[in-house]
Design an enzyme around this catalytic site. Structure first.
Site, PDB file in Angstrom:
ATOM      1  N   ARG A  99     -13.612  -8.336   1.256  1.00 45.77           N
ATOM      2  CA  ARG A  99     -12.195  -8.040   0.984  1.00 45.77           C
ATOM      3  C   ARG A  99     -11.368  -9.306   1.224  1.00 45.77           C
ATOM      4  O   ARG A  99     -10.463  -9.631   0.471  1.00 45.77           O
ATOM      5  CB  ARG A  99     -11.695  -6.903   1.889  1.00 45.77           C
ATOM      6  CG  ARG A  99     -12.237  -5.522   1.553  1.00 45.77           C
ATOM      7  CD  ARG A  99     -11.753  -5.035   0.203  1.00 45.77           C
ATOM      8  NE  ARG A  99     -10.293  -5.051   0.098  1.00 45.77           N
ATOM      9  CZ  ARG A  99      -9.468  -4.118   0.599  1.00 45.77           C
ATOM     10  NH1 ARG A  99      -9.982  -3.067   1.180  1.00 45.77           N
ATOM     11  NH2 ARG A  99      -8.154  -4.219   0.473  1.00 45.77           N
ATOM     12  N   CYS A 125     -16.388   1.834   0.480  1.00 47.84           N
ATOM     13  CA  CYS A 125     -15.186   1.017   0.674  1.00 47.84           C
ATOM     14  C   CYS A 125     -14.711   1.054   2.124  1.00 47.84           C
ATOM     15  O   CYS A 125     -13.992   0.156   2.558  1.00 47.84           O
ATOM     16  CB  CYS A 125     -14.086   1.480  -0.272  1.00 47.84           C
ATOM     17  SG  CYS A 125     -13.695   3.221  -0.121  1.00 47.84           S
ATOM     18  N   ASP A 128     -17.128   7.066  -1.165  1.00 46.59           N
ATOM     19  CA  ASP A 128     -15.775   6.985  -0.586  1.00 46.59           C
ATOM     20  C   ASP A 128     -15.521   8.342   0.056  1.00 46.59           C
ATOM     21  O   ASP A 128     -16.241   9.316  -0.219  1.00 46.59           O
ATOM     22  CB  ASP A 128     -14.763   6.689  -1.714  1.00 46.59           C
ATOM     23  CG  ASP A 128     -13.327   6.500  -1.229  1.00 46.59           C
ATOM     24  OD1 ASP A 128     -13.099   6.414   0.002  1.00 46.59           O
ATOM     25  OD2 ASP A 128     -12.416   6.454  -2.087  1.00 46.59           O
ATOM     26  N   ARG A 181       0.890  -1.179   0.000  1.00 46.72           N
ATOM     27  CA  ARG A 181       0.000   0.000   0.000  1.00 46.72           C
ATOM     28  C   ARG A 181       0.912   1.209   0.000  1.00 46.72           C
ATOM     29  O   ARG A 181       1.732   1.391   0.913  1.00 46.72           O
ATOM     30  CB  ARG A 181      -0.902  -0.001   1.223  1.00 46.72           C
ATOM     31  CG  ARG A 181      -1.555   1.350   1.457  1.00 46.72           C
ATOM     32  CD  ARG A 181      -2.695   1.309   2.412  1.00 46.72           C
ATOM     33  NE  ARG A 181      -3.837   0.640   1.812  1.00 46.72           N
ATOM     34  CZ  ARG A 181      -5.082   0.712   2.296  1.00 46.72           C
ATOM     35  NH1 ARG A 181      -5.341   1.428   3.369  1.00 46.72           N
ATOM     36  NH2 ARG A 181      -6.076   0.089   1.696  1.00 46.72           N
ATOM     37  N   GLN A 237     -10.032  -3.877  -3.789  1.00 44.70           N
ATOM     38  CA  GLN A 237     -11.333  -3.347  -3.368  1.00 44.70           C
ATOM     39  C   GLN A 237     -12.380  -3.619  -4.459  1.00 44.70           C
ATOM     40  O   GLN A 237     -13.505  -4.048  -4.150  1.00 44.70           O
ATOM     41  CB  GLN A 237     -11.213  -1.838  -3.118  1.00 44.70           C
ATOM     42  CG  GLN A 237     -12.494  -1.186  -2.667  1.00 44.70           C
ATOM     43  CD  GLN A 237     -12.885  -1.591  -1.250  1.00 44.70           C
ATOM     44  OE1 GLN A 237     -12.104  -1.453  -0.330  1.00 44.70           O
ATOM     45  NE2 GLN A 237     -14.092  -2.109  -1.084  1.00 44.70           N
ATOM     46  N   HIS A 258      -7.056   0.728  -6.702  1.00 44.52           N
ATOM     47  CA  HIS A 258      -7.318  -0.134  -5.545  1.00 44.52           C
ATOM     48  C   HIS A 258      -8.010  -1.397  -6.084  1.00 44.52           C
ATOM     49  O   HIS A 258      -9.205  -1.624  -5.826  1.00 44.52           O
ATOM     50  CB  HIS A 258      -8.203   0.625  -4.552  1.00 44.52           C
ATOM     51  CG  HIS A 258      -8.195   0.053  -3.161  1.00 44.52           C
ATOM     52  ND1 HIS A 258      -7.441  -1.034  -2.785  1.00 44.52           N
ATOM     53  CD2 HIS A 258      -8.880   0.433  -2.033  1.00 44.52           C
ATOM     54  CE1 HIS A 258      -7.647  -1.298  -1.502  1.00 44.52           C
ATOM     55  NE2 HIS A 258      -8.516  -0.427  -1.031  1.00 44.52           N
TER      56      HIS A 258
HETATM   57  N1   CP Z   1     -11.175  -0.084   2.095  1.00 46.69           N
HETATM   58  C1   CP Z   1      -9.906  -0.186   2.561  1.00 46.69           C
HETATM   59  O1   CP Z   1      -8.949  -0.381   1.803  1.00 46.69           O
HETATM   60  O2   CP Z   1      -9.800  -0.078   3.913  1.00 46.69           O
HETATM   61  P1   CP Z   1      -8.436   0.143   4.724  1.00 46.69           P
HETATM   62  O3   CP Z   1      -7.903   1.483   4.305  1.00 46.69           O
HETATM   63  O4   CP Z   1      -8.822   0.095   6.161  1.00 46.69           O
HETATM   64  O5   CP Z   1      -7.488  -0.954   4.357  1.00 46.69           O
HETATM   65  N1  NVA Z   2      -9.788   6.793  -1.614  1.00 45.83           N
HETATM   66  C1  NVA Z   2      -9.458   6.377  -0.276  1.00 45.83           C
HETATM   67  C2  NVA Z   2      -9.686   4.921  -0.118  1.00 45.83           C
HETATM   68  C3  NVA Z   2      -9.447   4.370   1.256  1.00 45.83           C
HETATM   69  C4  NVA Z   2      -9.651   2.882   1.315  1.00 45.83           C
HETATM   70  C5  NVA Z   2      -8.018   6.739   0.023  1.00 45.83           C
HETATM   71  O1  NVA Z   2      -7.169   6.549  -0.844  1.00 45.83           O
HETATM   72  O2  NVA Z   2      -7.737   7.212   1.126  1.00 45.83           O
END
Ligand code: CP
Ligand code: NVA
Length: 316
Positions: free
Chosen positions: A291, A263, A223, A104, A134, A131
């Site tokens: 997930r 999400c 989101d 990430r 997701q 993502h």
């Molecule tokens: N939706 C998602 O990716 O959640 P986290 O940021 O908690 O991993």
């Molecule tokens: N768009 C959001 C998604 C979090 C799961 C971010 O990148 O923070």
């Protein structure tokens, strides 16, 4: 068959997505029946996090354990990607120790470089651009709540971001219609639009009027308005998105039986009201659970030695 990595849905075909969904459903059913899996016994997944996470971190770790393997969390401060050590060196060192890497991060190029310089499968657990994990969980959830994905109208109310970009591509690949409802300055870029090809303007669209966008929607998806890394823009974004909230009034324009997805994490009473979030229409916790099932399919198809066998069993 899924390739060597899972970096972005732009690398995937519709068949890849359908394979992942079939394996996810198969593994979820087996897990619910108490089957103990061993497909990844003796294998380790390194999980590198440069941003916070609840779902991605826990679902990957539990998912990996549930397949007989183990997962190792590595924080930004420990690895110092690109500062303490160049990405290409981290990729080659980790590849000598582990069987797969989930990352990430901010720049999508970091994910691409890990895959390019390493020699084990790399999975994108969220970059600024996409993502994909997701989006697979989202489709799995929609399959559980609707008779078919084909022809659904999925309306994402928010900006062109990592989540909406991956979801749009996923919808395009499975024959669902995707609409981004966004303010003018938060729309898909020319590069995004080029990626959607001939489907742009029909299968994949953007509409600035949220009421017009959600009319007839099967799914209203939300989101956060300010993604991780955009904190300095928060005030500006709160103003820009003030008319783009999922609430009871917006829901009245959706199709009968429409579902609400998010999400997570959610900012109640910003992008979605508490009432909508907690309503009967909301399937956000099914989505969060999925997930793990979706990612088990990704892990199994990328890292197990019996990829063909699981696919054959799943599609029977
Ligand atoms: N939706 C998602 O990716 O959640 P986290 O940021 O908690 O991993
Ligand atoms: N768009 C959001 C998604 C979090 C799961 C971010 O990148 O923070």
């Amino acid at each position: 068959m899924l390739g060597d990595h899972f970096l972005s849905l732009t690398d995937c075909t519709g068949d890849d997505i359908m394979d992942l969904l079939a394996v996810a459903r198969y593994l979820k059913k087996r897990s619910r029946s108490g089957v103990i899996e061993h497909a990844l016994a003796g294998k380790t997944l390194a999980m590198v996090f440069e941003k916070p996470s609840l779902r991605t971190r826990v679902s990957f770790e539990v998912g990996m354990t549930g397949l007989g393997g183990r997962a190792m969390y590595i924080s930004k401060d420990e690895v110092g990607l690109g500062t303490r050590e160049p990405v290409q060196d981290v990729a080659r060192v980790l590849s000598r120790y582990v069987d797969g890497i989930m990352i990430r991060t901010f720049a999508h190029q970091t994910v691409v470089d890990l895959a390019r310089f390493g020699s084990v499968p790399v999975i994108n657990g969220l970059s600024d651009e996409s993502h994909p994990c997701q989006a697979i969980a989202d489709l799995l959830t929609m399959q559980e709540h609707f008779p078919s994905l084909a022809g659904l109208r999925i309306v994402f109310i928010g900006d062109a971001n990592n989540v909406s970009r991956s979801l749009a591509r996923a919808c395009q690949l499975v024959g669902a219609n995707f609409v981004l409802a966004c303010p003018e300055n938060y729309a898909f870029s020319e590069a995004d639009i080029a990626e959607f090809g001939d489907d742009w303007g029909s299968v994949v669209q953007q509409i600035h009027d949220p009421l017009a966008a959600v009319t007839g929607a099967d799914v209203l998806y939300s989101d956060v308005w300010t993604s991780m890394g955009q904190e300095a823009e928060r005030e500006e974004r709160l103003n820009a998105f003030s008319g783009y909230q999922i609430n009871a009034s917006l829901m009245t324009h959706a199709a009968t039986g429409a579902k609400i997805m998010h999400c997570l994490p959610a900012h109640r009473d910003e992008e979605i009201t508490d009432e909508a979030f907690e309503s009967e229409a909301s399937i956000v916790f099914d989505q969060a659970e999925n997930r793990m099932h979706a990612q088990r399919a990704v892990l199994r198809l990328l890292m197990a030695d019996d990829r063909e066998d699981v696919l054959t069993a799943a599609v029977q």
